[in-house]
Write an enzyme that holds these catalytic residues in place. Structure first.
Site, PDB file in Angstrom:
ATOM      1  N   GLU A  41       0.855  -1.198   0.000  1.00  0.00           N
ATOM      2  CA  GLU A  41       0.000   0.000   0.000  1.00  0.00           C
ATOM      3  C   GLU A  41       0.891   1.248   0.000  1.00  0.00           C
ATOM      4  OE1 GLU A  41      -2.938   0.125   3.203  1.00  0.00           O
ATOM      5  OE2 GLU A  41      -2.952   2.311   3.090  1.00  0.00           O
ATOM      6  N   ARG A  45       1.189  10.423   1.167  1.00  0.00           N
ATOM      7  CA  ARG A  45       1.533  11.310   2.287  1.00  0.00           C
ATOM      8  C   ARG A  45       2.786  12.130   2.028  1.00  0.00           C
ATOM      9  NH1 ARG A  45       0.534   7.140   7.245  1.00  0.00           N
ATOM     10  NH2 ARG A  45      -1.368   6.311   6.360  1.00  0.00           N
ATOM     11  N   THR A  69      -4.296   6.122   1.925  1.00  0.00           N
ATOM     12  CA  THR A  69      -4.521   7.505   2.320  1.00  0.00           C
ATOM     13  C   THR A  69      -5.202   8.291   1.191  1.00  0.00           C
ATOM     14  OG1 THR A  69      -2.394   7.258   3.485  1.00  0.00           O
ATOM     15  CG2 THR A  69      -3.474   9.359   3.706  1.00  0.00           C
ATOM     16  N   LYS A 129     -11.547  -1.455   5.958  1.00  0.00           N
ATOM     17  CA  LYS A 129     -10.430  -1.287   6.886  1.00  0.00           C
ATOM     18  C   LYS A 129     -11.020  -0.813   8.214  1.00  0.00           C
ATOM     19  CE  LYS A 129      -6.940   2.408   7.135  1.00  0.00           C
ATOM     20  NZ  LYS A 129      -5.669   2.876   6.547  1.00  0.00           N
TER      21      LYS A 129
HETATM   22  C1  3PG Z   1      -2.710   3.763   7.990  1.00  0.00           C
HETATM   23  O1  3PG Z   1      -2.616   4.584   7.113  1.00  0.00           O
HETATM   24  O2  3PG Z   1      -3.359   2.746   7.845  1.00  0.00           O
HETATM   25  C2  3PG Z   1      -2.043   4.017   9.311  1.00  0.00           C
HETATM   26  O3  3PG Z   1      -1.306   5.187   9.315  1.00  0.00           O
HETATM   27  C3  3PG Z   1      -1.188   2.895   9.751  1.00  0.00           C
HETATM   28  O4  3PG Z   1      -1.063   2.978  11.099  1.00  0.00           O
HETATM   29  P1  3PG Z   1       0.265   2.549  11.814  1.00  0.00           P
HETATM   30  O5  3PG Z   1       1.300   3.564  11.402  1.00  0.00           O
HETATM   31  O6  3PG Z   1      -0.046   2.586  13.282  1.00  0.00           O
HETATM   32  O7  3PG Z   1       0.638   1.177  11.346  1.00  0.00           O
END
Ligand code: 3PG
Length: 209
Positions: A41, A45, A69, A129
């Site tokens: 994924e 960002r 994201t 999710k």
């Molecule tokens: C996401 O985008 O799914 C989260 O930022 C992931 O969370 P984590 O950094 O706690 O794994």
């Protein structure tokens, strides 16, 4: 069953790929693939995220390279244009869901309440999710939601790590877990891509245990 769901069922872990630079993103992806993970994924960002996504999708056509994201219909269209084969969102945006569905692409929107899950279900989604998983109840929340939504599968993300991965994967409705613990910034900054391969292998070992 889609090829993505099959891979998620087999590997049960989805690493996040985040980088300012497509070359580094390719190295991160190579390390993850070397470790046995083939569902990646790429999160939107950084300013270079779309270029990273495009580079990875081109370089590794046999992997499942998704965009994460993603929070708007415009972004959904753009990540599809750049080669994403699935979309993940932190929340539920019906316009983004429609773009993905019209393109025949799997989309996993984030939900964190029964109401949001109801909305996702009514948009025709059966894989979502749970985000941010550890803050909205973790495995207990997943058990509670799945006892009601019997035909939904979950990808919990947010606070999942090697330390609690087995607790999440023990919930029957959990298809796979996502997270950034597999691609730590310190290892990337140090150019230690072998560490990422090891984290991927360790995660697969936990998932198979
Ligand atoms: C996401 O985008 O799914 C989260 O930022 C992931 O969370 P984590 O950094 O706690 O794994």
């Amino acid at each position: 069953m889609s090829a993505l769901i099959e891979s998620l069922q087999a590997k049960r872990v989805v690493p996040l790929v985040q980088s300012d630079d497509p070359k580094t993103a390719l190295k991160i992806s190579e390390a993850l693939l070397e470790g046995g993970l083939d569902v990646l994924e790429v999160v939107l960002r950084t300013d270079a995220a779309l270029d990273c996504l495009e580079a990875i999708a081109k370089e590794f056509p046999h992997a499942h390279v998704g965009a994460g994201t993603v929070i708007s219909a415009d972004q959904s269209r753009e990540v599809i244009r750049r080669g994403a084969t699935f979309i993940v969102s932190p929340g539920l945006d019906p316009a983004s869901v429609k773009v993905a569905q019209d393109a025949g692409l799997p989309i996993l929107p984030g939900i964190s309440t029964a109401t949001e899950l109801t909305q996702a279900w009514n948009l025709g989604l059966r894989t979502v999710k749970l985000f941010p998983a550890s803050l909205v109840g973790g495995p207990k929340m997943l058990k509670a939601l799945s006892s009601v939504f019997r035909d939904v599968q979950f990808m919990p993300t947010g606070g999942v790590s090697a330390a609690n991965l087995n607790e999440y994967l023990a919930v029957p409705a959990v298809l796979a877990c996502g997270g950034s613990w597999l691609t730590p910034k310190a290892a990337i900054d140090a150019g230690d891509f072998a560490a990422i391969t090891k984290l991927a292998k360790d995660a697969i070992a936990i998932a198979n245990s």
